[in-house]
Design a protein around this motif. Structure first.
Motif, short mmCIF file in Angstrom:
data_model
loop_
_atom_site.label_atom_id
_atom_site.label_comp_id
_atom_site.label_asym_id
_atom_site.label_seq_id
_atom_site.Cartn_x
_atom_site.Cartn_y
_atom_site.Cartn_z
N CYS A 58 -8.58 -1.85 68.60
CA CYS A 58 -9.79 -2.41 67.77
C CYS A 58 -10.83 -2.43 68.62
CB CYS A 58 -9.42 -3.33 66.88
SG CYS A 58 -7.99 -3.38 65.76
N GLY A 59 -11.95 -2.20 68.07
CA GLY A 59 -13.21 -2.78 68.70
C GLY A 59 -13.26 -2.13 70.05
N ALA A 157 -18.29 -11.47 72.69
CA ALA A 157 -18.59 -10.07 73.15
C ALA A 157 -17.55 -9.99 74.38
CB ALA A 157 -19.89 -9.87 73.48
O1 M6R Z 1 -8.24 -8.95 71.36
P1 M6R Z 1 -8.79 -7.51 71.02
O2 M6R Z 1 -8.84 -6.82 72.23
O3 M6R Z 1 -7.57 -6.85 70.26
O4 M6R Z 1 -9.81 -7.50 70.07
C1 M6R Z 1 -10.21 -6.43 69.65
C2 M6R Z 1 -11.61 -6.38 68.96
O5 M6R Z 1 -11.59 -7.56 68.06
C3 M6R Z 1 -12.53 -7.04 69.99
O6 M6R Z 1 -12.69 -6.10 71.08
C4 M6R Z 1 -14.30 -6.94 69.55
O7 M6R Z 1 -14.50 -5.66 68.97
C5 M6R Z 1 -15.25 -7.42 70.57
N1 M6R Z 1 -15.78 -8.86 69.93
C6 M6R Z 1 -16.11 -6.64 71.10
O8 M6R Z 1 -16.94 -7.33 71.87
#
Ligand code: M6R
Length: 366
Positions: A58-59, A157
């Motif tokens: 995700c993200g 972030a």
């Molecule tokens: O902990 P994770 O890498 O699974 O999290 C995924 C996203 O929630 C995360 O990357 C989110 O998009 C960030 N706040 C982006 O900066």
């Protein structure tokens, strides 16, 4: 605890040279011509015989997955699909024992990613985790994995998690490529040597901080911003836009540069800043013509270019230089100015950089 920095995010941006070298140190043994990663070594046949690799995340982690798609396909020639974990889990995906699923997660606690892993396991796939938090749920639910050694990431972030995820996935792709014979020994060595130089190059990219702050001051009141990139740097455009959205609350979109003419070009006028990743390799001439299209519509161009570039400099309103590197490693450098740009804009707008509204560091509910 912020080590003299005003925010965790800035501290974490500046930690990237060390975080990247911590991630490859001990794994890369150039003198022996090998990469050592226990989670891959112990399952090398299973992974290299994969019919395809499905990356779920995700993200920002999903963006790292997209970069990895380009890297795996180029080096190891294994087909890769990248999926949002939330979509993957609910669409009755076709998965078999021949598939390898790579789950990427900084926190190792993201609910959708966790559910995607469970589904993939039930269907018999081999699941490999790339997590930052040691002992996290995802690292325990996967068959094998490799940690990023970014250290704790506190800012909501994601910054150093992204670049270290790309580092781990690059190592993994190189290791598979070597095993499968899809890379020559000399090319393999060249990649290792270049990866070793990346921390210094990231440091050089960080030296543009003050210049980037001045650019941030010019565009901080924009209400929209477009980010464009191609190839390995298309996911970087998405990541740059996400960074700006989440901490400055300015609407931003990332697009593959060539897709602009299929819609977003209608948005461009003299009010619209467009951040373009235009490093010398990677369809440079094509990106230059995309820049001309923006310019003729009076968009404001902020270009990320390779050191010493002259062609884009003539067209762009601002250029930010990053050192030259191999195309596949360029995301590790081009990401840096985009992180700094969004950071400075958010600070200038008085936003809560480390804890943006409505967001949590790990999303443990679906
Ligand atoms: O902990 P994770 O890498 O699974 O999290 C995924 C996203 O929630 C995360 O990357 C989110 O998009 C960030 N706040 C982006 O900066």
């Amino acid at each position: 605890e912020k080590g003299g920095f005003d925010h965790f995010m800035l501290k974490e941006i500046y930690e990237q040279p060390n975080a990247i070298s911590d991630t490859f140190r001990g794994r890369m043994l150039p003198e022996k011509g090998i990469i050592r990663m226990a989670g891959v070594d112990n399952n090398i046949e299973r992974i290299s015989n994969a019919k395809r690799i499905i990356i779920v995340a995700c993200g920002t982690s999903w963006h790292a997955g997209l970069v990895a798609e380009y890297i795996f396909e180029e080096l190891a020639r294994i087909p890769v699909e990248v999926e949002y974990a939330s979509e993957f889990r609910y669409r009755n995906p076709i998965i078999s024992e021949k598939d390898v699923v790579i789950a990427i997660s900084q926190s190792g606690e993201t609910a959708d990613t966790m559910a995607a892993i469970q589904l993939a396991r039930e269907k018999g796939a081999f699941v490999f985790g790339v997590c930052n938090v040691v002992g996290s749920s995802i690292s325990r639910e996967t068959h094998a994995g490799a940690y990023t050694h970014a250290g704790p990431e506190i800012g909501v972030a994601s910054t150093k998690a992204f670049t270290t995820q790309i580092t781990v996935l690059t190592l993994m792709a190189l290791k598979l490529a070597k095993h499968m014979g899809t890379i020559s020994n000399s090319d393999f060595q060249m990649h290792l040597q270049e990866l070793e130089r990346i921390p210094d190059k990231v440091q050089k990219a960080l030296n543009s901080d003050e210049h980037i702050r001045k650019i941030a001051d010019i565009y901080k009141d924009a209400t929209n911003c477009l980010y464009l990139g191609r190839g390995f740097n298309f996911p970087v455009a998405l990541e740059g836009a996400l960074k700006l959205k989440e901490i400055s609350y300015i609407h931003a979109e990332g697009y593959p540069a060539a897709e602009m003419k299929h819609g977003p070009i209608a948005l461009i006028d003299e009010q619209m800043p467009v951040v373009v990743i235009a490093t010398r390799k990677g369809y440079y001439e094509k990106v230059v013509s995309n820049i001309q299209e923006i310019k003729s519509r009076k968009g404001k161009i902020i270009a990320i270019v390779t050191d010493g570039d002259t062609e884009v400099r003539e067209l762009a309103d601002h250029v930010i230089e990053v050192p030259e590197t191999m195309e596949s490693m360029s995301p590790l450098l081009t990401t840096i100015p985009l992180q700094l740009l969004s950071y400075h804009i958010a600070v200038m707008l008085g936003k809560n950089v480390d804890q943006p509204r409505n967001l949590a560091k790990s999303v443990t509910v679906e």
